[in-house]
Design a protein around this motif. Sequence first.
Motif, PDB file in Angstrom:
ATOM      1  N   SER A 182       0.845  -1.193   0.000  1.00  0.00           N
ATOM      2  CA  SER A 182       0.000   0.000   0.000  1.00  0.00           C
ATOM      3  C   SER A 182       0.881   1.244   0.000  1.00  0.00           C
ATOM      4  O   SER A 182       1.912   1.288   0.663  1.00  0.00           O
ATOM      5  CB  SER A 182      -0.901   0.020   1.235  1.00  0.00           C
ATOM      6  OG  SER A 182      -1.823  -1.045   1.169  1.00  0.00           O
ATOM      7  N   ILE A 183       0.449   2.239  -0.765  1.00  0.00           N
ATOM      8  CA  ILE A 183       1.157   3.510  -0.837  1.00  0.00           C
ATOM      9  C   ILE A 183       0.188   4.612  -0.430  1.00  0.00           C
ATOM     10  O   ILE A 183      -0.920   4.696  -0.964  1.00  0.00           O
ATOM     11  CB  ILE A 183       1.677   3.787  -2.264  1.00  0.00           C
ATOM     12  CG1 ILE A 183       2.585   2.652  -2.756  1.00  0.00           C
ATOM     13  CG2 ILE A 183       2.407   5.126  -2.316  1.00  0.00           C
ATOM     14  CD1 ILE A 183       2.977   2.783  -4.214  1.00  0.00           C
ATOM     15  N   THR A 184       0.623   5.455   0.507  1.00  0.00           N
ATOM     16  CA  THR A 184      -0.168   6.595   0.944  1.00  0.00           C
ATOM     17  C   THR A 184       0.586   7.884   0.618  1.00  0.00           C
ATOM     18  O   THR A 184       1.778   7.863   0.310  1.00  0.00           O
ATOM     19  CB  THR A 184      -0.434   6.550   2.460  1.00  0.00           C
ATOM     20  OG1 THR A 184       0.813   6.706   3.143  1.00  0.00           O
ATOM     21  CG2 THR A 184      -1.100   5.232   2.867  1.00  0.00           C
ATOM     22  N   ARG A 185      -0.103   9.001   0.743  1.00  0.00           N
ATOM     23  CA  ARG A 185       0.562  10.293   0.535  1.00  0.00           C
ATOM     24  C   ARG A 185       1.674  10.495   1.580  1.00  0.00           C
ATOM     25  O   ARG A 185       2.699  11.091   1.272  1.00  0.00           O
ATOM     26  CB  ARG A 185      -0.443  11.439   0.601  1.00  0.00           C
ATOM     27  CG  ARG A 185      -1.476  11.428  -0.516  1.00  0.00           C
ATOM     28  CD  ARG A 185      -1.086  12.369  -1.640  1.00  0.00           C
ATOM     29  NE  ARG A 185      -2.057  12.350  -2.711  1.00  0.00           N
ATOM     30  CZ  ARG A 185      -2.876  13.357  -3.007  1.00  0.00           C
ATOM     31  NH1 ARG A 185      -2.843  14.466  -2.299  1.00  0.00           N
ATOM     32  NH2 ARG A 185      -3.701  13.263  -4.019  1.00  0.00           N
ATOM     33  N   ALA A 186       1.471   9.982   2.795  1.00  0.00           N
ATOM     34  CA  ALA A 186       2.514  10.091   3.824  1.00  0.00           C
ATOM     35  C   ALA A 186       3.766   9.345   3.380  1.00  0.00           C
ATOM     36  O   ALA A 186       4.887   9.808   3.635  1.00  0.00           O
ATOM     37  CB  ALA A 186       2.010   9.555   5.158  1.00  0.00           C
ATOM     38  N   ASP A 187       3.607   8.212   2.702  1.00  0.00           N
ATOM     39  CA  ASP A 187       4.763   7.481   2.173  1.00  0.00           C
ATOM     40  C   ASP A 187       5.519   8.333   1.145  1.00  0.00           C
ATOM     41  O   ASP A 187       6.746   8.319   1.104  1.00  0.00           O
ATOM     42  CB  ASP A 187       4.326   6.169   1.500  1.00  0.00           C
ATOM     43  CG  ASP A 187       3.733   5.174   2.465  1.00  0.00           C
ATOM     44  OD1 ASP A 187       4.178   5.104   3.622  1.00  0.00           O
ATOM     45  OD2 ASP A 187       2.801   4.450   2.044  1.00  0.00           O
ATOM     46  N   LEU A 188       4.781   9.073   0.326  1.00  0.00           N
ATOM     47  CA  LEU A 188       5.416   9.908  -0.690  1.00  0.00           C
ATOM     48  C   LEU A 188       6.224  11.037  -0.058  1.00  0.00           C
ATOM     49  O   LEU A 188       7.316  11.358  -0.522  1.00  0.00           O
ATOM     50  CB  LEU A 188       4.374  10.472  -1.656  1.00  0.00           C
ATOM     51  CG  LEU A 188       3.515   9.452  -2.413  1.00  0.00           C
ATOM     52  CD1 LEU A 188       2.591  10.159  -3.386  1.00  0.00           C
ATOM     53  CD2 LEU A 188       4.366   8.415  -3.105  1.00  0.00           C
ATOM     54  N   VAL A 189       5.689  11.619   1.014  1.00  0.00           N
ATOM     55  CA  VAL A 189       6.415  12.675   1.727  1.00  0.00           C
ATOM     56  C   VAL A 189       7.695  12.101   2.328  1.00  0.00           C
ATOM     57  O   VAL A 189       8.779  12.691   2.215  1.00  0.00           O
ATOM     58  CB  VAL A 189       5.521  13.310   2.812  1.00  0.00           C
ATOM     59  CG1 VAL A 189       6.324  14.243   3.705  1.00  0.00           C
ATOM     60  CG2 VAL A 189       4.352  14.047   2.174  1.00  0.00           C
ATOM     61  N   GLU A 199      -6.907  10.668   0.428  1.00  0.00           N
ATOM     62  CA  GLU A 199      -7.362   9.884   1.581  1.00  0.00           C
ATOM     63  C   GLU A 199      -7.097   8.405   1.328  1.00  0.00           C
ATOM     64  O   GLU A 199      -7.296   7.913   0.228  1.00  0.00           O
ATOM     65  CB  GLU A 199      -8.861  10.103   1.826  1.00  0.00           C
ATOM     66  CG  GLU A 199      -9.235  11.540   2.126  1.00  0.00           C
ATOM     67  CD  GLU A 199      -8.590  12.067   3.399  1.00  0.00           C
ATOM     68  OE1 GLU A 199      -8.491  11.314   4.382  1.00  0.00           O
ATOM     69  OE2 GLU A 199      -8.171  13.241   3.407  1.00  0.00           O
ATOM     70  N   GLY A 200      -6.657   7.714   2.358  1.00  0.00           N
ATOM     71  CA  GLY A 200      -6.370   6.289   2.217  1.00  0.00           C
ATOM     72  C   GLY A 200      -5.100   6.095   1.410  1.00  0.00           C
ATOM     73  O   GLY A 200      -4.118   6.801   1.591  1.00  0.00           O
TER      74      GLY A 200
END
Length: 124
Positions: A9-16, A83-84
């Motif tokens: 799973s990839i989230t926006r937090a992972d991208l940051v 989201e998510g």
Amino acid sequence: MSLPTQTFSITRADLVAYAGASGDHNPIHQDESVALSVGLPGVIAHGMFTMALAARAVEAWFPGAEVVSFGCKFTNPVVVPAEGGVDIEVAGAVKEADGLTTVSLTVTCDGQKVLGMPKAVLRG
């Protein structure tokens, strides 16, 4: 021989977090309006982050093996919602020859291939 599919799973937090670790602060990976303004369907994951997740799958299948080569082409973006998150799936098929193991990968998001010709060659 086919390998069991792994899901990440990839989230926006992972991208940051990835941007901080890699130094790639291109706003298409964090800012929806910038991504849309350049014709993308939304914020997208870094191609190298997606490739790293494929490499993580290879490591899980072949712990401790020496990586002789690993490569792919970035063919389709992985759009990450605000989201998510979004899931990518990594499947693999193995061929052994001359003391090397070649792992042909299939990396998809929502049923669409996101990496072209991903392949790892391993020893050991």
